[in-house]
Design an enzyme around this catalytic site. Structure first.
Site, PDB file in Angstrom:
ATOM      1  N   SER A 188       9.693  14.487  19.163  1.00 19.95           N
ATOM      2  CA  SER A 188       9.219  14.278  17.985  1.00 19.95           C
ATOM      3  C   SER A 188       9.819  12.904  17.457  1.00 19.95           C
ATOM      4  O   SER A 188      11.090  12.636  17.807  1.00 19.95           O
ATOM      5  CB  SER A 188       9.701  15.310  16.779  1.00 19.95           C
ATOM      6  OG  SER A 188       9.233  14.803  15.513  1.00 19.95           O
ATOM      7  N   TYR A 242      15.728  20.858  13.616  1.00 20.34           N
ATOM      8  CA  TYR A 242      14.714  20.222  14.122  1.00 20.34           C
ATOM      9  C   TYR A 242      15.154  18.951  14.943  1.00 20.34           C
ATOM     10  O   TYR A 242      14.838  18.422  16.134  1.00 20.34           O
ATOM     11  CB  TYR A 242      13.684  20.244  13.320  1.00 20.34           C
ATOM     12  CG  TYR A 242      12.437  19.829  13.675  1.00 20.34           C
ATOM     13  CD1 TYR A 242      11.624  20.524  14.520  1.00 20.34           C
ATOM     14  CD2 TYR A 242      11.587  18.451  13.398  1.00 20.34           C
ATOM     15  CE1 TYR A 242      10.296  20.206  14.969  1.00 20.34           C
ATOM     16  CE2 TYR A 242      10.443  18.019  13.790  1.00 20.34           C
ATOM     17  CZ  TYR A 242       9.829  18.935  14.853  1.00 20.34           C
ATOM     18  OH  TYR A 242       8.497  18.680  15.232  1.00 20.34           O
ATOM     19  N   LYS A 274      14.867  18.293  18.702  1.00 22.46           N
ATOM     20  CA  LYS A 274      13.891  17.227  19.390  1.00 22.46           C
ATOM     21  C   LYS A 274      14.565  16.177  20.083  1.00 22.46           C
ATOM     22  O   LYS A 274      14.245  15.413  21.053  1.00 22.46           O
ATOM     23  CB  LYS A 274      13.045  16.929  18.483  1.00 22.46           C
ATOM     24  CG  LYS A 274      12.078  17.684  17.622  1.00 22.46           C
ATOM     25  CD  LYS A 274      11.181  18.093  18.770  1.00 22.46           C
ATOM     26  CE  LYS A 274       9.820  19.243  18.311  1.00 22.46           C
ATOM     27  NZ  LYS A 274       8.899  19.548  19.630  1.00 22.46           N
TER      28      LYS A 274
END
Ligand code: ADP
Length: 266
Positions: free
Chosen positions: A158, A173, A177
């Site tokens: 991402s 997150y 990622k």
């Protein structure tokens, strides 16, 4: 060697006829768009989601005239991932050409100091799926690729693996990622031993409905930060996955392909 064409034919470079592609997290959203993109150029597709996406498989098979199977498997369960990949591999006589480790959760965790983050649940939930789940897939597909002496593994990272999400915070997150991006680089070097390629893709903000639950104030702040001024359509990201799966990218490994409308460069 058919990589070297005596007469260049780019129309064939992006075909996936006769290739078997497994895409995790493909019941909906980006994963489903990747599956449709691959199906449109002749690949045999295995959809994979938390719950078996049988309906989606039927739709893709009818729409594109390709074979499309489906499995239900939680990527955060190491044993189940091993069994699922074994089973798919057996079904196709050991031949899986393309694997997209795409399943993920984009949990909006907020500040790590928030009271609801004190039990570490958000952290573990995100790490279990977005990092551990990817690792289990990589390990098991690596065995298949090694036996075949070929393969293309694509990890959905991402833009959040390289930038920080504001004004909301998503530290778990971001961390998961970011780890995916470097996992892909590390495996890219390791997998050259058996002629397989590993790359990651870093999508920017994507309109798949995933973020619909967020207040519009947060989403419009995001849009204002994107140089292109809008979120991506899933199809615009899926075509990047086609490049990395196809013969167009036979010399591309260990890269992180950023497809974010310019977000991360400003
Ligand atoms: P995006 O908008 O990036 O496509 P989605 O949440 O729509 O994000 O898609 C992620 C996909 O991954 C969903 O289909 C979801 O069901 C799937 N998924 C999430 N967690 C797991 C898991 N533990 N195992 C398998 N699939 C998962």
């Amino acid at each position: 060697n058919d990589i070297r064409a005596t007469k260049f034919d780019a129309s064939k470079l992006f075909r996936l006829d006769g290739q078997v592609a497994v895409i995790t997290g493909s019941g909906r959203g980006l994963g489903r768009a990747i599956a449709e993109c691959y199906a449109s150029v002749g690949a045999t597709i295995i959809l994979w989601d938390y719950e078996n996406p049988t309906e989606a498989a039927k739709e893709i098979s009818e729409k594109y005239g390709v074979k499309c199977l489906s499995v239900g498997c939680d990527v955060s369960n190491s044993k189940n991932v091993e069994e699922a990949i074994d089973k798919i591999s057996q079904q196709f006589n050991g031949k899986i050409d393309i694997f997209v480790a795409n399943a993920g959760v984009a949990w909006q965790s907020g500040s790590i100091l928030n009271s609801e983050n004190q039990d570490d649940k958000n952290w573990h939930r995100v790490m279990n799926v977005d990092l551990n789940g990817v690792y289990y897939c990589c390990k098991n597909i690596g065995k298949v690729f090694k036996a075949n002496n070929s393969g293309s593994l694509i990890i959905t990272a991402s833009m959040s693996g390289s930038i920080v999400n504001v004004p909301n915070y998503q530290a778990p997150y971001n961390a998961a990622k970011s780890a995916c991006i470097h996992l892909a680089k590390s495996l890219a070097v390791e997998f050259t031993e058996f002629n397989a390629r590993v790359n990651s893709i870093s999508p920017g903000y994507l309109d798949t409905g995933l973020s619909d639950f967020l207040p519009v104030e947060i989403r419009s702040r995001w849009w204002s930060l994107i140089p292109m001024g809008r979120e991506a359509f899933p199809e615009e990201i899926a075509s990047a996955y086609l490049y990395l799966a196809s013969n167009a990218s036979t010399y591309t490994t260990g890269t992180n392909l950023v497809v974010d409308g310019g977000y991360s460069v400003v």
